[in-house]
Design an enzyme around this catalytic site. Sequence first.
Site, PDB file in Angstrom:
ATOM      1  N   ASP A   1      46.441  44.418  41.485  1.00 51.26           N
ATOM      2  CA  ASP A   1      47.806  44.010  41.844  1.00 51.26           C
ATOM      3  C   ASP A   1      48.960  44.730  41.129  1.00 51.26           C
ATOM      4  O   ASP A   1      49.465  45.717  41.607  1.00 51.26           O
ATOM      5  CB  ASP A   1      47.943  42.495  41.675  1.00 51.26           C
ATOM      6  CG  ASP A   1      47.019  41.729  42.613  1.00 51.26           C
ATOM      7  OD1 ASP A   1      46.067  42.340  43.153  1.00 51.26           O
ATOM      8  OD2 ASP A   1      47.213  40.518  42.820  1.00 51.26           O
TER       9      ASP A   1
ATOM     10  N   GLU B   1      40.608  32.109  35.212  1.00 49.36           N
ATOM     11  CA  GLU B   1      40.800  33.366  35.942  1.00 49.36           C
ATOM     12  C   GLU B   1      40.929  34.563  35.001  1.00 49.36           C
ATOM     13  O   GLU B   1      40.439  35.654  35.274  1.00 49.36           O
ATOM     14  CB  GLU B   1      42.071  33.244  36.802  1.00 49.36           C
ATOM     15  CG  GLU B   1      42.353  34.429  37.711  1.00 49.36           C
ATOM     16  CD  GLU B   1      43.660  34.260  38.478  1.00 49.36           C
ATOM     17  OE1 GLU B   1      44.513  33.435  38.067  1.00 49.36           O
ATOM     18  OE2 GLU B   1      43.842  34.969  39.484  1.00 49.36           O
TER      19      GLU B   1
HETATM   20  C1  6A9 Z   1      48.049  33.531  47.338  1.00 49.61           C
HETATM   21  C2  6A9 Z   1      48.156  31.057  47.412  1.00 49.61           C
HETATM   22  C3  6A9 Z   1      48.717  27.532  46.814  1.00 49.61           C
HETATM   23  C4  6A9 Z   1      44.303  38.134  42.578  1.00 49.61           C
HETATM   24  O1  6A9 Z   1      40.619  36.399  43.137  1.00 49.61           O
HETATM   25  C5  6A9 Z   1      41.313  36.680  44.289  1.00 49.61           C
HETATM   26  C6  6A9 Z   1      42.390  37.706  44.035  1.00 49.61           C
HETATM   27  C7  6A9 Z   1      41.769  39.013  43.569  1.00 49.61           C
HETATM   28  O2  6A9 Z   1      41.093  39.614  44.621  1.00 49.61           O
HETATM   29  C8  6A9 Z   1      42.785  39.991  43.069  1.00 49.61           C
HETATM   30  O3  6A9 Z   1      42.134  41.103  42.530  1.00 49.61           O
HETATM   31  N1  6A9 Z   1      43.323  37.178  43.042  1.00 49.61           N
HETATM   32  C9  6A9 Z   1      43.650  39.354  42.008  1.00 49.61           C
HETATM   33  O4  6A9 Z   1      44.604  40.253  41.533  1.00 49.61           O
HETATM   34  C10 6A9 Z   1      43.980  35.917  43.453  1.00 49.61           C
HETATM   35  C11 6A9 Z   1      44.828  36.046  44.667  1.00 49.61           C
HETATM   36  C12 6A9 Z   1      45.378  34.728  45.034  1.00 49.61           C
HETATM   37  C13 6A9 Z   1      46.262  34.814  46.228  1.00 49.61           C
HETATM   38  C14 6A9 Z   1      46.894  33.476  46.405  1.00 49.61           C
HETATM   39  C15 6A9 Z   1      48.898  32.320  47.199  1.00 49.61           C
HETATM   40  C16 6A9 Z   1      48.888  29.887  46.947  1.00 49.61           C
HETATM   41  O5  6A9 Z   1      48.220  28.721  47.345  1.00 49.61           O
END
Ligand code: 6A9
Length: 763
Positions: A502, A733
């Site tokens: 990201d 996380e």
């Molecule tokens: C959007 C939702 C209340 C961010 O683990 C999933 C991903 C990874 O693939 C990525 O590498 N995460 C990492 O940088 C989390 C992404 C979450 C998106 C949520 C908003 C809100 O709901």
Amino acid sequence: VGFVVYYGYLGYKQTRVHTPLAADKVTVKSGLDVPDRFWGTYRPGVYFGMKHRSPVSLITGLMWLIPSTIQTEGPQLRHLCLQEDKLKKYGWVEHDGINYGVQEISDKRLDIVTSFVKRQGGSHGGDWTARVELKPQVSTQDMRDETVLFFYLAKEGRVDGQMVPEFDSNGGLSAVRSTNTDLGNFVIRFMNGSDALSVSSFSTKLRSLTDISTVTLQNLGIRSDTEKPLFVMNQKGAITDDPDIIIYMVHTKGKFTLDVVFESGSFFDRPAILTGDTYTQQLAYYRKEFQKKFETKFRLREKGLNSTYIRFAQAAMSNMVGGIGYFYGHSKVLGPYQSVPVAYWNAGLYAAVPSRSFFPRGFLWDEGFHLLLINKWNPEISVDIISHWLDLMNTEGWIPREQILGEEALSRVPEEFVVQRNDVANPPTLIMALLDLIERHRDWLLASHKTTLLKMWPRLQAWYNWLNRTQAGDEPTVYRWRGRNGTTLRELSPKTLASGLDDYPRASHPTTDERHLDLRCWMAMSSKLMAELADLLELDYDYGKYLETYKTLTDPELLDKLHWSENFQSYLDYGLHSDNVVLQYPPHNQNAKNHHREKIRYTLTPPLYQFVNMFGYASLFPLSLQLLSLDSPKLLPILEKIQDPDQLWTPYGLRSLSASAPLYQKRNTEHDPPYWRGAVWININFLTLKALKYYSQAESPVGELAQEIHAKLRNNIMSNVVSEYYKTGYVWEQYDDSTGQGKGCRPFTGWSALVALIMAEEY
Ligand code: 6A9
């Protein structure tokens, strides 16, 4: 004629993005054809709920309410896994992905254990029983050990057949009977282990599955004609004729056990109802098997790890496996020439999720990491997961990155995040996971899944080709993630969502001349793995082709020319870049009607084409993906920076961005806190540990150093993640690089659960 051509053109563009790849589907068996995976806890986004792997399912779910907290907090119904509920902990502590699971939940004043056991038989997916055990933490004073417990059955979409309730002599709901296409005849019995203060039920039509909590609260009432006020469902307004949902409710005091027993009508020779002692014994049997199998696979006891560590490892793995969901529906996707999103085709996805609370849905590159752990536990589940993902590939060879399928999944995602753009890639980690699977289970795979592998092959090729073509840079062998915003002033360094990292800082000014190191390394690794797979499948021509690409992409001279900075002694991205960027409020305009101001980026030193001075995870890729030779002169300078506390080393694991990098811990916008700009993430630490192990070989001049770093890093990660787990109740996380504290969302038993493999040193 012009009219026709115009529409023809549009039609062509529109069909490409949502047209499935013209190749055999890999998933040939699903639904009832795979009886042992038919029923499961495939609703990871609720605290507990069973469903089956069909396009529409009968779904079941648990809810509860603690009366003594109502006065201070209002009626707080627990149902969806929500971080706002602030539960002290919850998660599967044992789950084998097939037969059974045990989950521990700790709410204010109340502990709950949810478990289930399945029993195969008949031709409609067999039986299961779910047990809910309530254990109030305080005993028998006024109402502080009371609980209101709900268990519902609901029809998803157009499930056919009426659900017909049956009542006992006191008017309490005792069972529900029905017949439908997937399940045939079935009955669900509600069996209380002891007397409850009240038993009631409610049934109604549902506008949407997302209304369940609201409907429950709206129809919750208090009986005051009794000695003390009792919670009941209001019978008024209940619809017994063809309801979409039936909610069973008990108001209890003290310890209490509810068994919900599902019996399939085509199962004739069942020994005894799966409840009471029969259930307890079955559960005990599976629990024992789990312990045995876990030790055989992970050997943690043999390695001398104590039971605190082992319990952690089992819980981390179980919550990943228990968090596997089955989703059905379609993404909304946008092609590059389109302004209106179109619907992808409807399909099922069997996938593990990164987080049961905050994002209970599938993510493409996360899954590759999940599979490394699942491969170890149950390769059959892995094959099934990979197959489902590959079937989501469109005619171009693209797979949507985030999978928001079906009404429940959609309801949890803000509008602006729903649409998936088909120029945006994501690292091809499924290839890595597949090769890991082959390494671990070669003979078994070839014996029982050769056709599956052969069906995967054209899809993997299409995927590889899509990446190779659409994410190519301007020069040969250079790669560039698409999807960065080159015109915004809002971001300090525009995000690269495709990379998965990201906000990890890239060239400050996105241009088509950028070179992204991590992507080049993913392509190099994929080339090697594709060659290995081709070899296994005896596809000689393809083998040679991929091997050649691998050699080119790992040629040290070429790699160094494109990505090695002599000045920084690191592998880095290259592009139009300035280190000297800040977020500031623009000067105040007195005349502006809108006084709302937002910080924007100021570039204090003009950008130049240069290596991007941001040492961090991306710089590790040549090492972490094992692309450097054992005697590479670049290993030492990288290892030195890994070990340096001013760069990546912390007592909790390697931080994502060097503490000396210009954007270390900087916000990306006023509203976006740093994410991959310092925090410790387990996935990249895992790959790095695996690589350190590889470079520990005696043939490498840095072998001893690599070994030493491996041992310390492994220790740091294990002890911090485990201690945070017991301190906070959760796996997180990411972990703060200065305190070690868990951060971001929880529970996050996606790639953070790889600590179980780290403990086992099974990389
Ligand atoms: C959007 C939702 C209340 C961010 O683990 C999933 C991903 C990874 O693939 C990525 O590498 N995460 C990492 O940088 C989390 C992404 C979450 C998106 C949520 C908003 C809100 O709901």
